[in-house]
Each structure stands twice: as structure tokens, then as C-alpha cells.
Design a protein around this motif. Structure first.
Motif, PDB file in Angstrom:
ATOM      1  N   ARG A 196       0.815  -1.215   0.000  1.00 49.68           N
ATOM      2  CA  ARG A 196       0.000   0.000   0.000  1.00 49.68           C
ATOM      3  C   ARG A 196       0.851   1.269   0.000  1.00 49.68           C
ATOM      4  NH1 ARG A 196      -3.207  -0.817   5.373  1.00 49.68           N
ATOM      5  NH2 ARG A 196      -1.115  -1.493   5.996  1.00 49.68           N
ATOM      6  N   VAL A 197       2.139   1.154   0.333  1.00 52.59           N
ATOM      7  CA  VAL A 197       3.005   2.314   0.524  1.00 52.59           C
ATOM      8  C   VAL A 197       3.618   2.753  -0.803  1.00 52.59           C
ATOM      9  CG1 VAL A 197       5.014   3.199   1.758  1.00 52.59           C
ATOM     10  CG2 VAL A 197       3.508   1.538   2.860  1.00 52.59           C
ATOM     11  N   THR A 198       3.614   4.055  -1.055  1.00 46.65           N
ATOM     12  CA  THR A 198       4.227   4.607  -2.275  1.00 46.65           C
ATOM     13  C   THR A 198       5.744   4.695  -2.106  1.00 46.65           C
ATOM     14  OG1 THR A 198       4.054   6.889  -1.476  1.00 46.65           O
ATOM     15  CG2 THR A 198       2.156   5.992  -2.685  1.00 46.65           C
ATOM     16  N   ARG A 199       6.459   5.019  -3.196  1.00 50.89           N
ATOM     17  CA  ARG A 199       7.921   5.141  -3.125  1.00 50.89           C
ATOM     18  C   ARG A 199       8.314   6.287  -2.193  1.00 50.89           C
ATOM     19  NH1 ARG A 199       7.250   4.188  -8.650  1.00 50.89           N
ATOM     20  NH2 ARG A 199       7.452   6.414  -9.104  1.00 50.89           N
ATOM     21  N   ARG A 207       7.710   5.264   1.416  1.00 56.44           N
ATOM     22  CA  ARG A 207       8.724   4.411   2.044  1.00 56.44           C
ATOM     23  C   ARG A 207       9.851   5.243   2.634  1.00 56.44           C
ATOM     24  NH1 ARG A 207       7.581   1.167  -2.580  1.00 56.44           N
ATOM     25  NH2 ARG A 207       6.467  -0.737  -1.978  1.00 56.44           N
ATOM     26  N   VAL A 208      10.237   6.297   1.915  1.00 51.42           N
ATOM     27  CA  VAL A 208      11.337   7.141   2.399  1.00 51.42           C
ATOM     28  C   VAL A 208      10.902   7.901   3.654  1.00 51.42           C
ATOM     29  CG1 VAL A 208      12.836   9.084   1.846  1.00 51.42           C
ATOM     30  CG2 VAL A 208      12.342   7.352   0.110  1.00 51.42           C
ATOM     31  N   ILE A 209       9.745   8.537   3.600  1.00 52.00           N
ATOM     32  CA  ILE A 209       9.332   9.357   4.745  1.00 52.00           C
ATOM     33  C   ILE A 209       8.969   8.494   5.947  1.00 52.00           C
ATOM     34  CG2 ILE A 209       8.595  11.257   3.267  1.00 52.00           C
ATOM     35  CD1 ILE A 209       5.725  10.435   3.695  1.00 52.00           C
ATOM     36  N   ARG A 210       8.522   7.253   5.703  1.00 48.42           N
ATOM     37  CA  ARG A 210       8.264   6.347   6.819  1.00 48.42           C
ATOM     38  C   ARG A 210       9.565   5.882   7.463  1.00 48.42           C
ATOM     39  NH1 ARG A 210       3.719   1.693   6.415  1.00 48.42           N
ATOM     40  NH2 ARG A 210       1.875   2.994   6.592  1.00 48.42           N
ATOM     41  N   ARG A 211      10.553   5.594   6.641  1.00 47.71           N
ATOM     42  CA  ARG A 211      11.823   5.081   7.160  1.00 47.71           C
ATOM     43  C   ARG A 211      12.444   6.058   8.152  1.00 47.71           C
ATOM     44  NH1 ARG A 211      15.795   1.443   6.106  1.00 47.71           N
ATOM     45  NH2 ARG A 211      17.953   2.127   6.354  1.00 47.71           N
ATOM     46  N   PHE A 212      12.338   7.351   7.846  1.00 52.03           N
ATOM     47  CA  PHE A 212      12.936   8.365   8.712  1.00 52.03           C
ATOM     48  C   PHE A 212      11.899   9.075   9.580  1.00 52.03           C
ATOM     49  CE2 PHE A 212      15.882   7.782   5.197  1.00 52.03           C
ATOM     50  CZ  PHE A 212      17.070   7.578   5.883  1.00 52.03           C
ATOM     51  N   PHE A 230      10.622  -0.917  20.500  1.00 53.56           N
ATOM     52  CA  PHE A 230       9.877  -1.941  19.765  1.00 53.56           C
ATOM     53  C   PHE A 230       9.454  -1.384  18.417  1.00 53.56           C
ATOM     54  CE2 PHE A 230       6.566  -5.099  19.001  1.00 53.56           C
ATOM     55  CZ  PHE A 230       7.154  -6.244  19.514  1.00 53.56           C
ATOM     56  N   PRO A 231       9.435  -2.216  17.374  1.00 55.24           N
ATOM     57  CA  PRO A 231       9.090  -1.718  16.034  1.00 55.24           C
ATOM     58  C   PRO A 231       7.598  -1.510  15.870  1.00 55.24           C
ATOM     59  CG  PRO A 231       9.487  -4.066  15.948  1.00 55.24           C
ATOM     60  CD  PRO A 231       9.805  -3.636  17.360  1.00 55.24           C
ATOM     61  N   TYR A 232       7.188  -1.213  14.622  1.00 47.01           N
ATOM     62  CA  TYR A 232       5.769  -1.055  14.319  1.00 47.01           C
ATOM     63  C   TYR A 232       5.004  -2.287  14.769  1.00 47.01           C
ATOM     64  CZ  TYR A 232       6.356   3.047  11.312  1.00 47.01           C
ATOM     65  OH  TYR A 232       6.613   4.297  10.842  1.00 47.01           O
ATOM     66  N   GLY A 233       3.844  -2.094  15.423  1.00 40.87           N
ATOM     67  CA  GLY A 233       3.018  -3.225  15.823  1.00 40.87           C
ATOM     68  C   GLY A 233       2.320  -3.824  14.611  1.00 40.87           C
ATOM     69  N   ARG A 235      15.466   3.648  11.312  1.00 40.58           N
ATOM     70  CA  ARG A 235      14.943   2.368  11.748  1.00 40.58           C
ATOM     71  C   ARG A 235      13.680   2.585  12.556  1.00 40.58           C
ATOM     72  NH1 ARG A 235      20.294  -0.934  13.844  1.00 40.58           N
ATOM     73  NH2 ARG A 235      21.475  -0.786  11.917  1.00 40.58           N
ATOM     74  N   SER A 236      12.892   1.515  12.670  1.00 44.54           N
ATOM     75  CA  SER A 236      11.651   1.627  13.435  1.00 44.54           C
ATOM     76  C   SER A 236      11.875   1.352  14.908  1.00 44.54           C
ATOM     77  CB  SER A 236      10.619   0.639  12.892  1.00 44.54           C
ATOM     78  OG  SER A 236      11.104  -0.679  12.983  1.00 44.54           O
ATOM     79  N   MET A 237      13.128   1.175  15.317  1.00 41.29           N
ATOM     80  CA  MET A 237      13.420   0.992  16.727  1.00 41.29           C
ATOM     81  C   MET A 237      14.876   1.302  16.976  1.00 41.29           C
ATOM     82  SD  MET A 237      13.478  -3.139  17.046  1.00 41.29           S
ATOM     83  CE  MET A 237      13.624  -3.007  18.800  1.00 41.29           C
ATOM     84  N   SER A 238      15.269   1.261  18.251  1.00 50.92           N
ATOM     85  CA  SER A 238      16.616   1.679  18.616  1.00 50.92           C
ATOM     86  C   SER A 238      17.526   0.487  18.828  1.00 50.92           C
ATOM     87  CB  SER A 238      16.562   2.518  19.894  1.00 50.92           C
ATOM     88  OG  SER A 238      16.301   1.679  20.995  1.00 50.92           O
ATOM     89  N   MET A 239      18.747   0.797  19.264  1.00 46.12           N
ATOM     90  CA  MET A 239      19.759  -0.228  19.470  1.00 46.12           C
ATOM     91  C   MET A 239      19.446  -1.126  20.650  1.00 46.12           C
ATOM     92  SD  MET A 239      23.821   0.470  19.824  1.00 46.12           S
ATOM     93  CE  MET A 239      23.575   1.465  21.274  1.00 46.12           C
TER      94      MET A 239
END
Length: 493
Positions: free
Chosen positions: A348-351, A354-359, A416-419, A459-463
Motif C-alpha cells: 500500500r506504501v508509495t515510493r 517508504r522514504v518518509i516512513r523510514r525516517f 519496539f518496532p511497528y506493531g 529504523r523503526s526501533m533503537s539499538m
């Protein structure tokens, strides 16, 4: 007897502060031909400059998650994070002396100091993190109980999970617990209080499966007044893991647990922080708004909507419209209805999306929600009403998340990442409850600074940890598929 350390990482902060502090002195000394006095005559006193430089360096390292108690970076990741942390700290220091020109230090001096800090911090970390894993003065912990509840401590197996304590052993509270321990390999076991007379321990953790008739009140009271710390396993796991474990939570614990999120002083200070930070970030992010708009319109045409409004549940269960940059195609859920956000490969995600979600750039319009008072900068992330109804019915204490304003970022987002399932929602709930119980302005600032870690690394979560399994593209939560441990806990709520 050695003095026990409740948090050995507290050694790391002053050590690296000293490295940065000394690096600016060394940079001034080198810059002015090995003559520190000449440097002070030309630039000014080094002490306040070195102090502010060290503070900026420590803040940069905090932003990269390098003071997390359970961090476990690879060697390369550790080097990269120190490098970025020093760069962020240097940028903060440059901004500092532009705001306060009287503390101007000189670009070459700062550059030399940053190189010295990077080399020094890298060397300190390569030695001290190993020492922390084998720390000879960890707290020695004895566990009262050896059943299913006490077994939770045995699950903390990584060295990074046990940096602050060593398990001395377990004292079974009943024959059933003793049998469970022998079957499960939990140990070492001590059969009676007499076995403990020759042991050295600093702390007792009570983790009995059933406290009725087996709680050793008199013995624990005597040890408590002899100077031995006595703690409930819920409190112990909360401190060591940064979350509240629902599997060992007993009814009434949250009722009597202290929490600052209801105090008027905290609420007032939090609202002031929201207004100041929200307004400042909204102004600073204006160029990013323009870049996102250009990306969306190039990919989808000039008539494509830029923002997306989505109903979310806020404080007290009130529903509001959350603003986001649109990262999916128009009417992406028209045919399917509400779906969990997949961690990877979401069609469902556009190109641009994907970029704006990643950051995490897609979340920036929520600063408007913050200024309106519908959200806070820091808090539990708001969920969609379609999911909340089922999650409240299926997860104990889930509705307790709504006792605070939802946040743009939060403690769960750092850990924790995206649920993508009910199980994920239950895991994030543990971190949200920890945040609510320990809410405070300093904690908010700590979370806000560390959010840079997620943004910088995309990333969707930390170290603090990783979960690598891909999300399945599920529809609405299915309570029937809930983990057995969670189903057992439904009655507690």
C-alpha cells in the motif's frame, strides 16, 4: 565487602564526560602551539568552554542510544554511533557558541577536540563495556521462589540483560515450585533458610507463584532491617528491562504503585514543553514539508492530497483526527478496511511513502495535533478505534494507556518496532505502562533526545533490541490468536 552498583553504566557517563572535557583542553593546547596560557589569553577561559563542550558530547551520545542499560551494539555499529554522536554533539556546541559568542572557541580547536573525543570515547567503550559485562561488584540477587514466576529471571540470559546483577540462586516456596525448578533446570536451588547462612547477597527478589501461606514475612522483615534490599519481582523486572511484565503482574500492583503522571505540576510542565517544542520543531521542519510535497506531487500528480487524516483514540478514550503525510496510495484501505501497519513490504506504501516512513518524517504534521492539545510530544502512540475496541477486550490494562495524552514519540517506539499483531500490541503495552508509571519531564527529554537515534538511522526501533521477523499482512486483530500467556491474564483486568 565491595560497594554494589545499582547501575554500572553510571560509571560510563562521567568517564566519557571527562574524555570530552580533556579533549577540548588538549585541542586548545595543540591549537596554540602547546601553550595553553596563550590560548586562554586569545580565546578566553577554557574551563567553561570545556564544560559546555563535554555536555554537548554527552547529549550527542545519549541521542545515539549509547547509554542504554541493555545496549548490545556490534563493533562496527558502536563505532558508527559514536562517530554520529560526536558529530551531533559538535553541531550542538557550534550552535551554542553562535548563540553565545562570548564562548566562541575556534573551529580548529573544536575539530581537534572532536577527533580526540571520538578516539577517546571509542577506547573507553571498548574496555569499559567488557568490564561491565564481567563487573565484579554487581548486585548479588537471591530469588525467593523457583516456579513459573521466578523463571522469568532465568529468561534474562544475555550478558547485556545481567550487567547490573548476578543471580545467587533460588529458594523454592513449595514442593510444587521445587519440582518445577528441577524439571526446568532452574538453579542453583537452596533447600532451606539454613543454606543461606553462608551465602553473600545484597538483594532479595520475591517471585512466588502463590503467596498464600508461603510468604516468609518474618524472615524477610529481619533481612530487610539487616540492610538487605527486598523487592517484588514486578519491580525488579521493571527496573532491569524497562517495561512492566504483564505475565507476573498481580492484581492491585498498579493501584498501589507510585506514579507522577497525575500530578498537576507535571501536567503543566509537560504542556509548556509541548507548546515550546511543538512550535520550534514545526518551524524548523518547514523545509522538510516542502520536500515531501514535491516528492508526493512528482510521483502522484499535482492534485494528489498531501496530508492524511485518520481517526485515533486519545486521552480518556476521546477520538480525534491525527494528521500525517500520506505515505500510501489514495483510498489504500477502501477495499480491505483497516489493516495493521506491516513492518516490511507493504504494497500500500508509495515510493515517497517508504522514504518518509523510514525516517519518521510522515509523523511531522502531528506537531499540529500537539499544539492543539490533542497529543503530546512524548506519550503512548495513539491507536485506531477499530483496533482499540478489540485490544481493550483482549489485553489486560490496555485501556490504561488512555490515562495520558498520546505522543508523537514514546518509550515503546524506542524499544519496539511497528506493531503488526495483537502480540506486538501486548509487548508495546508493557513499555507504555512503564512510561506512564515513571512519567516525568526528565524522562520525556531523555526520550525526545533519543528519538534522534531512530531518525538518523532510519529504523523503526533503537539499538536496545531487534525483532527481525517480517510482519504478516493481517486484518483486524483476532483475539482467538492471542498468546496463551495473554489469554490467562484477561481475568486480571
Amino acid at each position: 565487602m565491595f560497594s554494589r552498583l545499582s547501575n554500572p553504566l553510571l560509571i560510563l557517563v562521567p568517564a566519557e564526560f571527562a574524555v570530552a572535557f580533556g579533549s577540548l583542553y588538549a585541542g586548545t593546547w595543540i591549537r596554540f602551539g602547546l601553550n595553553l596560557q596563550a590560548g586562554e589569553l586569545l580565546v578566553g577561559p577554557v574551563l567553561p568552554r570545556a564544560t559546555s563542550f563535554a555536555v554537548c558530547m554527552v547529549l550527542g551520545l545519549i541521542a545515539m542510544g549509547l547509554y542504554r542499560a541493555r545496549q548490545r551494539p556490534t563493533f562496527r555499529e558502536g563505532i558508527a554511533r559514536v562517530l554520529v554522536g560526536v558529530a551531533l554533539g559538535g553541531l550542538a556546541f557550534v550552535l551554542f557558541f553562535y548563540l553565545f559568542p562570548v564562548y566562541n572557541t575556534g573551529r580548529l580547536t573544536v575539530a581537534i577536540a572532536m577527533i580526540g573525543t571520538f578516539l577517546g570515547v571509542t577506547a573507553v567503550r571498548s574496555v569499559m563495556l567488557r568490564l561491565l559485562d564481567h563487573n565484579p561488584v554487581k548486585r548479588r540477587v537471591l530469588v525467593i521462589g523457583s516456579g513459573r514466576v521466578a523463571a522469568k529471571l532465568g529468561m534474562l540470559r544475555r550478558r547485556s540483560d545481567r550487567r547490573r546483577f548476578d543471580l545467587v540462586g533460588f529458594l523454592p516456596g513449595s514442593d510444587a515450585e521445587r519440582a518445577f525448578a528441577q524439571e526446568s533446570g532452574i538453579g542453583p536451588l537452596f533447600e532451606s533458610e539454613n543454606d543461606l547462612q553462608h551465602l553473600q547477597f545484597d538483594e532479595i527478589v520475591v517471585g512466588l507463584d502463590d503467596r498464600r501461606g508461603t510468604f516468609p514475612t518474618a524472615q524477610l522483615l529481619r533481612l530487610r532491617y539487616d540492610g538487605v534490599a527486598v523487592r517484588d519481582i514486578v519491580d525488579f523486572l521493571e527496573q532491569e528491562t524497562g517495561k512492566i511484565d504483564l505475565d507476573v503482574l498481580h492484581p492491585g500492583w498498579l493501584i498501589f504503585a507510585s506514579s507522577g503522571h497525575t500530578r498537576w505540576g507535571f501536567r503543566a510542565a509537560k504542556r509548556i514543553l509541548d507548546l515550546l517544542a511543538g512550535t520550534a520543531l514545526l518551524c524548523l521542519s518547514a523545509p522538510i514539508f516542502l520536500l515531501v510535497a514535491v516528492g508526493v506531487w512528482i510521483e502522484e500528480g499535482w492534485n494528489a492530497p498531501l496530508l492524511y487524516r485518520q481517526r485515533r483514540v486519545g486521552q480518556g478514550g476521546r477520538v480525534f483526527e491525527l494528521l500525517k503525510f500520506r505515505s500510501m496510495g489514495v483510498d489504500a484501505e477502501a477495499a480491505t478496511g483497516p489493516l495493521w501497519a506491516a513492518r516490511r513490504s507493504d504494497d500500500r506504501v508509495t515510493r515517497t511513502g517508504r522514504v518518509i516512513r523510514r525516517f519518521r518524517v510522515d509523523e511531522l504534521p502531528q506537531l499540529v495535533n500537539v499544539i492543539r492539545g490533542e497529543m503530546s510530544i512524548v506519550g503512548p502512540r495513539p491507536e485506531r478505534p477499530e483496533f482499540v475496541e478489540k485490544l481493550v477486550a483482549g489485553l489486560p490494562l490496555y485501556d490504561f494507556r488512555h490515562s495520558m495524552q498520546p505522543g508523537l514519540t514514546g518509550w515503546a517506539q524506542l524499544n519496539f518496532p511497528y506493531g503488526a499483531s495483537v502480540e506486538d500490541a501486548g509487548e508495546k503495552l508493557k513499555y507504555d505502562l512503564f512510561y506512564i508509571k515513571n512519567a516525568g519531564i526528565v524522562f520525556d527529554l531523555f526520550i525526545l533526545i533519543q528519538t534522534l537515534e531512530v531518525v538518523v538511522w532510519g529504523r523503526s526501533m533503537s539499538m536496545a533490541g531487534t525483532r527481525n521477523q517480517d510482519a504478516t499482512k493481517e486484518g483486524e486483530p483476532e483475539i482467538a490468536k492471542m498468546p496463551a500467556a495473554v489469554q490467562r491474564k484477561r481475568d486480571v483486568a
